[in-house]
Scaffold this motif. Structure first.
Motif, PDB file in Angstrom:
ATOM      1  N   HIS A  73       0.922  -1.168   0.026  1.00 57.17           N
ATOM      2  CA  HIS A  73      -0.114  -0.007   0.047  1.00 57.17           C
ATOM      3  C   HIS A  73       1.043   1.160  -0.049  1.00 57.17           C
ATOM      4  CE1 HIS A  73      -3.401   2.549   1.429  1.00 57.17           C
ATOM      5  NE2 HIS A  73      -2.539   2.887   2.070  1.00 57.17           N
ATOM      6  N   CYS A  99      -6.003  -5.537   2.136  1.00 62.40           N
ATOM      7  CA  CYS A  99      -4.852  -4.684   2.641  1.00 62.40           C
ATOM      8  C   CYS A  99      -4.876  -4.465   3.928  1.00 62.40           C
ATOM      9  CB  CYS A  99      -5.320  -3.425   1.711  1.00 62.40           C
ATOM     10  SG  CYS A  99      -3.800  -2.224   2.086  1.00 62.40           S
ATOM     11  N   CYS A 145      -5.222  -0.347   4.483  1.00 65.36           N
ATOM     12  CA  CYS A 145      -6.665   0.470   4.429  1.00 65.36           C
ATOM     13  C   CYS A 145      -7.731  -0.715   4.427  1.00 65.36           C
ATOM     14  CB  CYS A 145      -6.518   1.199   3.183  1.00 65.36           C
ATOM     15  SG  CYS A 145      -6.549   0.449   1.737  1.00 65.36           S
ATOM     16  N   HIS A 175      -1.829   0.614  -4.996  1.00 61.21           N
ATOM     17  CA  HIS A 175      -1.430  -0.940  -4.318  1.00 61.21           C
ATOM     18  C   HIS A 175      -0.403  -1.557  -5.528  1.00 61.21           C
ATOM     19  CE1 HIS A 175      -4.912   0.101  -1.990  1.00 61.21           C
ATOM     20  NE2 HIS A 175      -4.342  -0.625  -1.045  1.00 61.21           N
TER      21      HIS A 175
HETATM   22 ZN   LIG Z   1      -4.455  -0.208   1.149  1.00 62.00          ZN
END
Ligand SMILES: [Zn+2]
Ligand SMILES: [Zn+2]
Length: 205
Positions: free
Chosen positions: A15, A56, A59, A149
């Motif tokens: 990320h 992820c 996030c 990403h």
């Molecule tokens: Zn992320």
């Protein structure tokens, strides 16, 4: 250089934390990524792409990726290389046409200029993308540039550097490898890790 492709490969999903590249000395900028490990398992050759979701850790977004077989990935790389060559051909033909232009009709000039532009962009993007394609698509993973990403394959450990694991307690010493490091650097780091392993406080000895 196209990436090495295997049916089962270690990868990282990252990320990007900053929006703009941060100057990192000289003329380079760097992007801060938080990475998590991901194992890419490809379908057998001839089978359709597998769809996988990675959450992820930064996030919490669900990232959907399509994973292509080894064969399909090689084809994708070849197709993009072909795109790069096609772009080059369009570019050359346009240039020749511009040079040999007899009547300088505005439309012909415009068409030629468009050809040059399209050829250059197509060649450039396909060339970059061919180098980047690893058979994992989704969220810009297969395209060059700093995407939000990123998926990166982790290069397999070279055979001449056996794993450094204690046979008794399974303690492991990590060391870096990868074609982006200098050979001497990797060697030195490996020797240092081997020394650390020799001297580790073994729980089972
Ligand atoms: Zn992320
Ligand atoms: Zn030990």
């Amino acid at each position: 250089m196209p990436q090495a492709i295997a049916q089962r490969q270690e990868a990282t999903v990252s990320h990007r934390v900053n929006f703009w590249g941060r100057p990192s000395g000289g003329s380079t900028v760097s992007w801060d990524y938080e990475s998590q490990k991901w194992v890419v398992k490809r379908p057998d050759d001839g089978s359709p792409a597998l769809h996988r979701t990675v959450r992820c850790e930064v996030c919490n977004k669900a990232l959907h990726y399509a994973i292509h077989s080894v064969e399909a990935t090689r084809r994708r790389q070849a197709r993009r290389r072909a795109g790069a060559y096609a772009g080059l051909v369009v570019l050359l033909v346009s240039l020749v046409s511009l040079i040999t232009l007899e009547d300088s009709g505005a439309i012909r000039i415009a068409l030629t200029a468009t050809g040059i532009l399209v050829g250059a962009v197509l060649g450039w993007v396909s060339g970059l993308a061919a180098a980047d394609d690893m058979g994992v698509t989704g969220h810009g993973a297969a395209w060059p540039g700093a995407t939000k990403h990123a998926v990166e394959l982790v290069e397999p450990r070279p055979e001449e550097l056996p794993e450094l694991v204690c046979a008794l307690c399974c303690h492991r010493e990590e060391f870096p490898w990868g074609s982006h490091y200098r050979k001497g650097f990797v060697r030195k780091q490996y020797q240092a890790a081997a020394t650390r392993l020799e001297n580790h406080a073994c729980r089972r000895a």
